[in-house]
Design a protein around this motif. Structure first.
Motif, PDB file in Angstrom:
ATOM      1  N   VAL A   1      15.102  11.457  16.954  1.00 14.97           N
ATOM      2  CA  VAL A   1      14.154   9.949  17.063  1.00 14.97           C
ATOM      3  C   VAL A   1      13.833   9.715  15.804  1.00 14.97           C
ATOM      4  O   VAL A   1      12.993  10.683  15.048  1.00 14.97           O
ATOM      5  CB  VAL A   1      13.201  10.049  18.164  1.00 14.97           C
ATOM      6  CG1 VAL A   1      12.418   8.828  18.348  1.00 14.97           C
ATOM      7  CG2 VAL A   1      13.821  10.298  19.615  1.00 14.97           C
ATOM      8  N   SER A   2      13.766   8.303  15.293  1.00 16.86           N
ATOM      9  CA  SER A   2      13.156   7.851  14.151  1.00 16.86           C
ATOM     10  C   SER A   2      11.752   7.224  14.267  1.00 16.86           C
ATOM     11  O   SER A   2      11.763   6.537  15.099  1.00 16.86           O
ATOM     12  CB  SER A   2      14.252   7.033  13.229  1.00 16.86           C
ATOM     13  OG  SER A   2      13.626   6.743  12.023  1.00 16.86           O
ATOM     14  N   VAL A   3      10.772   7.575  13.683  1.00 12.02           N
ATOM     15  CA  VAL A   3       9.473   7.189  13.575  1.00 12.02           C
ATOM     16  C   VAL A   3       9.007   6.550  12.203  1.00 12.02           C
ATOM     17  O   VAL A   3       9.519   6.952  11.325  1.00 12.02           O
ATOM     18  CB  VAL A   3       8.555   8.095  14.199  1.00 12.02           C
ATOM     19  CG1 VAL A   3       8.955   8.367  15.810  1.00 12.02           C
ATOM     20  CG2 VAL A   3       8.260   9.411  13.396  1.00 12.02           C
ATOM     21  N   LEU A   4       7.869   5.841  12.353  1.00 12.50           N
ATOM     22  CA  LEU A   4       7.223   5.272  11.239  1.00 12.50           C
ATOM     23  C   LEU A   4       8.015   4.474  10.487  1.00 12.50           C
ATOM     24  O   LEU A   4       7.938   4.583   8.977  1.00 12.50           O
ATOM     25  CB  LEU A   4       6.625   6.561  10.397  1.00 12.50           C
ATOM     26  CG  LEU A   4       5.522   7.373  10.811  1.00 12.50           C
ATOM     27  CD1 LEU A   4       5.145   8.201   9.941  1.00 12.50           C
ATOM     28  CD2 LEU A   4       4.206   6.327  11.175  1.00 12.50           C
ATOM     29  N   GLY A   5       9.148   3.809  10.964  1.00 14.03           N
ATOM     30  CA  GLY A   5      10.010   3.004  10.140  1.00 14.03           C
ATOM     31  C   GLY A   5       9.465   1.926   9.458  1.00 14.03           C
ATOM     32  O   GLY A   5      10.090   1.579   8.339  1.00 14.03           O
ATOM     33  N   ASP A   6       8.484   1.386   9.861  1.00 16.57           N
ATOM     34  CA  ASP A   6       7.598   0.293   9.369  1.00 16.57           C
ATOM     35  C   ASP A   6       7.043   0.827   7.916  1.00 16.57           C
ATOM     36  O   ASP A   6       6.515   0.173   7.200  1.00 16.57           O
ATOM     37  CB  ASP A   6       6.662  -0.612   9.982  1.00 16.57           C
ATOM     38  CG  ASP A   6       5.613   0.482  10.687  1.00 16.57           C
ATOM     39  OD1 ASP A   6       5.870   1.550  10.786  1.00 16.57           O
ATOM     40  OD2 ASP A   6       4.711   0.013  11.081  1.00 16.57           O
ATOM     41  N   TRP A   7       6.696   1.990   7.804  1.00 18.89           N
ATOM     42  CA  TRP A   7       6.216   2.575   6.544  1.00 18.89           C
ATOM     43  C   TRP A   7       7.175   3.112   5.557  1.00 18.89           C
ATOM     44  O   TRP A   7       6.956   3.747   4.725  1.00 18.89           O
ATOM     45  CB  TRP A   7       5.081   3.825   7.032  1.00 18.89           C
ATOM     46  CG  TRP A   7       3.801   3.151   7.264  1.00 18.89           C
ATOM     47  CD1 TRP A   7       3.495   2.902   8.582  1.00 18.89           C
ATOM     48  CD2 TRP A   7       2.718   2.898   6.539  1.00 18.89           C
ATOM     49  NE1 TRP A   7       2.109   2.655   8.612  1.00 18.89           N
ATOM     50  CE2 TRP A   7       1.644   2.487   7.269  1.00 18.89           C
ATOM     51  CE3 TRP A   7       2.553   2.871   5.283  1.00 18.89           C
ATOM     52  CZ2 TRP A   7       0.508   2.233   6.827  1.00 18.89           C
ATOM     53  CZ3 TRP A   7       1.384   2.755   4.489  1.00 18.89           C
ATOM     54  CH2 TRP A   7       0.486   2.219   5.391  1.00 18.89           C
TER      55      TRP A   7
ATOM     56  N   ARG B   1       0.987  -1.101  -0.131  1.00 19.88           N
ATOM     57  CA  ARG B   1      -0.133   0.126   0.014  1.00 19.88           C
ATOM     58  C   ARG B   1       0.810   1.254  -0.196  1.00 19.88           C
ATOM     59  O   ARG B   1       1.596   1.139   0.806  1.00 19.88           O
ATOM     60  CB  ARG B   1      -0.780   0.068   1.413  1.00 19.88           C
ATOM     61  CG  ARG B   1      -1.823   1.254   1.265  1.00 19.88           C
ATOM     62  CD  ARG B   1      -2.576   1.400   2.521  1.00 19.88           C
ATOM     63  NE  ARG B   1      -3.572   2.258   2.857  1.00 19.88           N
ATOM     64  CZ  ARG B   1      -4.229   2.862   3.875  1.00 19.88           C
ATOM     65  NH1 ARG B   1      -4.003   2.255   4.768  1.00 19.88           N
ATOM     66  NH2 ARG B   1      -4.917   4.019   3.674  1.00 19.88           N
ATOM     67  N   GLU B   2       0.753   2.075  -1.043  1.00 23.50           N
ATOM     68  CA  GLU B   2       1.505   3.339  -1.082  1.00 23.50           C
ATOM     69  C   GLU B   2       0.667   4.594  -0.636  1.00 23.50           C
ATOM     70  O   GLU B   2      -0.639   4.551  -0.931  1.00 23.50           O
ATOM     71  CB  GLU B   2       2.054   3.356  -2.590  1.00 23.50           C
ATOM     72  CG  GLU B   2       2.959   2.559  -2.921  1.00 23.50           C
ATOM     73  CD  GLU B   2       3.334   2.698  -4.287  1.00 23.50           C
ATOM     74  OE1 GLU B   2       2.959   3.590  -5.010  1.00 23.50           O
ATOM     75  OE2 GLU B   2       4.188   1.692  -4.839  1.00 23.50           O
ATOM     76  N   LEU B   3       1.382   5.471   0.021  1.00 23.54           N
ATOM     77  CA  LEU B   3       0.572   6.766   0.523  1.00 23.54           C
ATOM     78  C   LEU B   3       1.560   7.894   0.230  1.00 23.54           C
ATOM     79  O   LEU B   3       2.820   7.719   0.366  1.00 23.54           O
ATOM     80  CB  LEU B   3       0.453   6.653   1.941  1.00 23.54           C
ATOM     81  CG  LEU B   3      -0.551   5.696   2.686  1.00 23.54           C
ATOM     82  CD1 LEU B   3      -0.662   5.583   3.964  1.00 23.54           C
ATOM     83  CD2 LEU B   3      -1.947   5.944   2.009  1.00 23.54           C
ATOM     84  N   LYS B   4       0.956   9.009  -0.223  1.00 22.88           N
ATOM     85  CA  LYS B   4       1.597  10.146  -0.269  1.00 22.88           C
ATOM     86  C   LYS B   4       1.040  10.991   0.544  1.00 22.88           C
ATOM     87  O   LYS B   4      -0.353  11.361   0.397  1.00 22.88           O
ATOM     88  CB  LYS B   4       1.550  10.769  -1.791  1.00 22.88           C
ATOM     89  CG  LYS B   4       2.485   9.863  -2.691  1.00 22.88           C
ATOM     90  CD  LYS B   4       2.521  10.271  -4.198  1.00 22.88           C
ATOM     91  CE  LYS B   4       3.752   9.695  -5.131  1.00 22.88           C
ATOM     92  NZ  LYS B   4       3.821  10.388  -6.241  1.00 22.88           N
ATOM     93  N   ILE B   5       1.657  11.886   1.447  1.00 22.79           N
ATOM     94  CA  ILE B   5       1.052  12.796   2.419  1.00 22.79           C
ATOM     95  C   ILE B   5       1.750  14.402   2.108  1.00 22.79           C
ATOM     96  O   ILE B   5       2.733  14.461   2.215  1.00 22.79           O
ATOM     97  CB  ILE B   5       1.444  12.493   3.876  1.00 22.79           C
ATOM     98  CG1 ILE B   5       1.256  10.984   4.046  1.00 22.79           C
ATOM     99  CG2 ILE B   5       0.852  13.343   4.667  1.00 22.79           C
ATOM    100  CD1 ILE B   5      -0.351  10.368   3.890  1.00 22.79           C
ATOM    101  N   ARG B   6       0.736  15.065   2.063  1.00 26.09           N
ATOM    102  CA  ARG B   6       1.191  16.540   1.840  1.00 26.09           C
ATOM    103  C   ARG B   6       1.241  17.112   3.259  1.00 26.09           C
ATOM    104  O   ARG B   6       0.125  17.212   4.112  1.00 26.09           O
ATOM    105  CB  ARG B   6      -0.022  17.325   0.985  1.00 26.09           C
ATOM    106  CG  ARG B   6      -0.038  16.875  -0.329  1.00 26.09           C
ATOM    107  CD  ARG B   6       1.084  17.448  -1.057  1.00 26.09           C
ATOM    108  NE  ARG B   6       0.785  16.868  -2.430  1.00 26.09           N
ATOM    109  CZ  ARG B   6       1.817  17.227  -3.392  1.00 26.09           C
ATOM    110  NH1 ARG B   6       2.844  17.909  -3.058  1.00 26.09           N
ATOM    111  NH2 ARG B   6       1.692  16.797  -4.771  1.00 26.09           N
ATOM    112  N   VAL B   7       2.274  17.517   3.868  1.00 26.60           N
ATOM    113  CA  VAL B   7       2.675  17.995   5.310  1.00 26.60           C
ATOM    114  C   VAL B   7       2.715  19.538   5.057  1.00 26.60           C
ATOM    115  O   VAL B   7       2.755  20.084   4.125  1.00 26.60           O
ATOM    116  CB  VAL B   7       3.913  17.293   5.760  1.00 26.60           C
ATOM    117  CG1 VAL B   7       3.871  15.798   6.004  1.00 26.60           C
ATOM    118  CG2 VAL B   7       5.039  17.564   5.072  1.00 26.60           C
ATOM    119  N   ASP B   8       2.389  19.992   6.295  1.00 29.12           N
ATOM    120  CA  ASP B   8       2.561  21.435   6.521  1.00 29.12           C
ATOM    121  C   ASP B   8       3.292  21.785   7.597  1.00 29.12           C
ATOM    122  O   ASP B   8       3.805  21.071   8.546  1.00 29.12           O
ATOM    123  CB  ASP B   8       0.978  22.004   6.687  1.00 29.12           C
ATOM    124  CG  ASP B   8       0.906  23.368   6.523  1.00 29.12           C
ATOM    125  OD1 ASP B   8       1.468  24.030   6.046  1.00 29.12           O
ATOM    126  OD2 ASP B   8      -0.009  23.777   7.293  1.00 29.12           O
ATOM    127  N   GLY B   9       3.910  23.023   7.523  1.00 29.26           N
ATOM    128  CA  GLY B   9       4.682  23.585   8.657  1.00 29.26           C
ATOM    129  C   GLY B   9       5.231  25.078   8.362  1.00 29.26           C
ATOM    130  O   GLY B   9       4.926  25.439   7.182  1.00 29.26           O
TER     131      GLY B   9
END
Length: 297
Positions: free
Chosen positions: A259-265, A213-221
């Motif tokens: 800290v690294s997160v979402l490594g499984d993705w 499953r592929e996802l593209k996320i538009r982030v903001d900041g």
């Protein structure tokens, strides 16, 4: 034709192709004022305006475009024939211009080129920082570097780096104030550091994959950069979450600064390739450099 006329035409070709007096002057090793004077002399001698100049851009007029299309290929052929004489040299020689991203230059090209150059003192390499999808033929590069999925079909390519992946990272202090995301969609609730493409001007959508499953996320900041190392620096400063090549963040993660997160993705991507038009195959200097850059697993 007088020698000065040839030099003037070469100057015109450089400016017309670069669309910039500054870049053309740098490439030719002359001052911008001297180059501008040369073009004015050429236009006066021909009795026609060749370039349209504004405060932001330089572009050929109709007459200039006609002249460029008429004489440009002939000068290119002369240059190619002169380069071909390198075949008769005992050692390869010549200048090779490569367009690549900041990460590709630092992680793939430079580590190999710095050991290559001492072996070939007559070869010069120009590494031009470009984080966009530049047309290397139009911009007159000898080669470019892209990930496998971004390669143009009409180019020859050679793998020069291993597969790699991006990582979502932030400081411990940031995560002390914000819950760590457990799904890529959670990123829309976070302060993220964006990356803007140099060519298109668009912001990069963070790309994830898990179980096909592929996802593209538009982030903001509040922050955006067009240099991946500046993105990393901002993350280290606590400005938010960053999505950067895992390799450049790894030492900081190990030291506890990030800290690294979402490594499984975060899936691995096809690595970097050197790509180039077929006309470059015959250059001994290019062949030697290509061999040095090849990825050997």
């Amino acid at each position: 034709m007088a020698r000065e006329n040839i030099n003037d035409l070469l100057a015109f070709i450089a400016v017309a192709r670069e669309r910039s007096f500054t870049r053309a002057a740098s490439r030719m090793g002359v001052s911008q004022s001297a180059l501008s004077h040369t073009i004015r002399q050429l236009e006066a001698r021909l009795g026609v305006r060749l370039l349209t100049r504004t405060t932001r851009a330089v572009s050929p007029t109709e007459a200039g475009e006609r002249l460029l299309q008429g004489i440009g290929p002939h000068f290119d052929e002369i240059e190619a024939q002169v380069d071909a004489l390198n075949d008769l040299r005992d050692t390869p020689a010549g200048t090779i211009r490569i367009s690549a991203s900041d990460y590709a230059i630092s992680s793939i090209l430079w580590p190999k080129i710095r050991t290559f150059l001492p072996k070939y003192p007559d070869i010069k390499v120009e590494l031009m920082l470009d984080n966009g999808l530049t047309d290397i033929v139009t911009e007159r590069y000898d080669a470019g570097v892209r990930m496998g999925e971004q390669l143009a079909k009409d180019m020859i390519s050679a793998r020069i780096g291993p597969d790699f992946r991006f990582a979502v990272v932030g400081t411990p202090a940031y995560f002390a104030e914000h819950p760590a995301p457990v799904h890529p969609q959670d990123l829309v609730q976070h302060r993220c550091i964006n990356y803007r493409f140099q060519t298109s001007g668009g912001l990069w959508a963070w790309e994830f994959e898990k179980d096909s499953r592929e996802l593209k996320i538009r982030v903001d900041g509040q922050l955006a950069f067009n240099n991946i190392f500046h993105v990393l620096d901002a993350a280290l400063a606590g400005a938010g979450l960053a999505f950067v090549p895992e390799e450049i963040a790894l030492d900081h993660v190990r030291a506890g600064r990030l800290v690294s997160v979402l490594g499984d993705w975060c899936a691995y991507w096809d690595g970097f390739y050197l790509y180039y038009p077929s006309r470059r195959q015959s250059s001994p200097a290019f062949v030697a450099l290509l061999d040095a850059l090849r990825h050997r697993s």
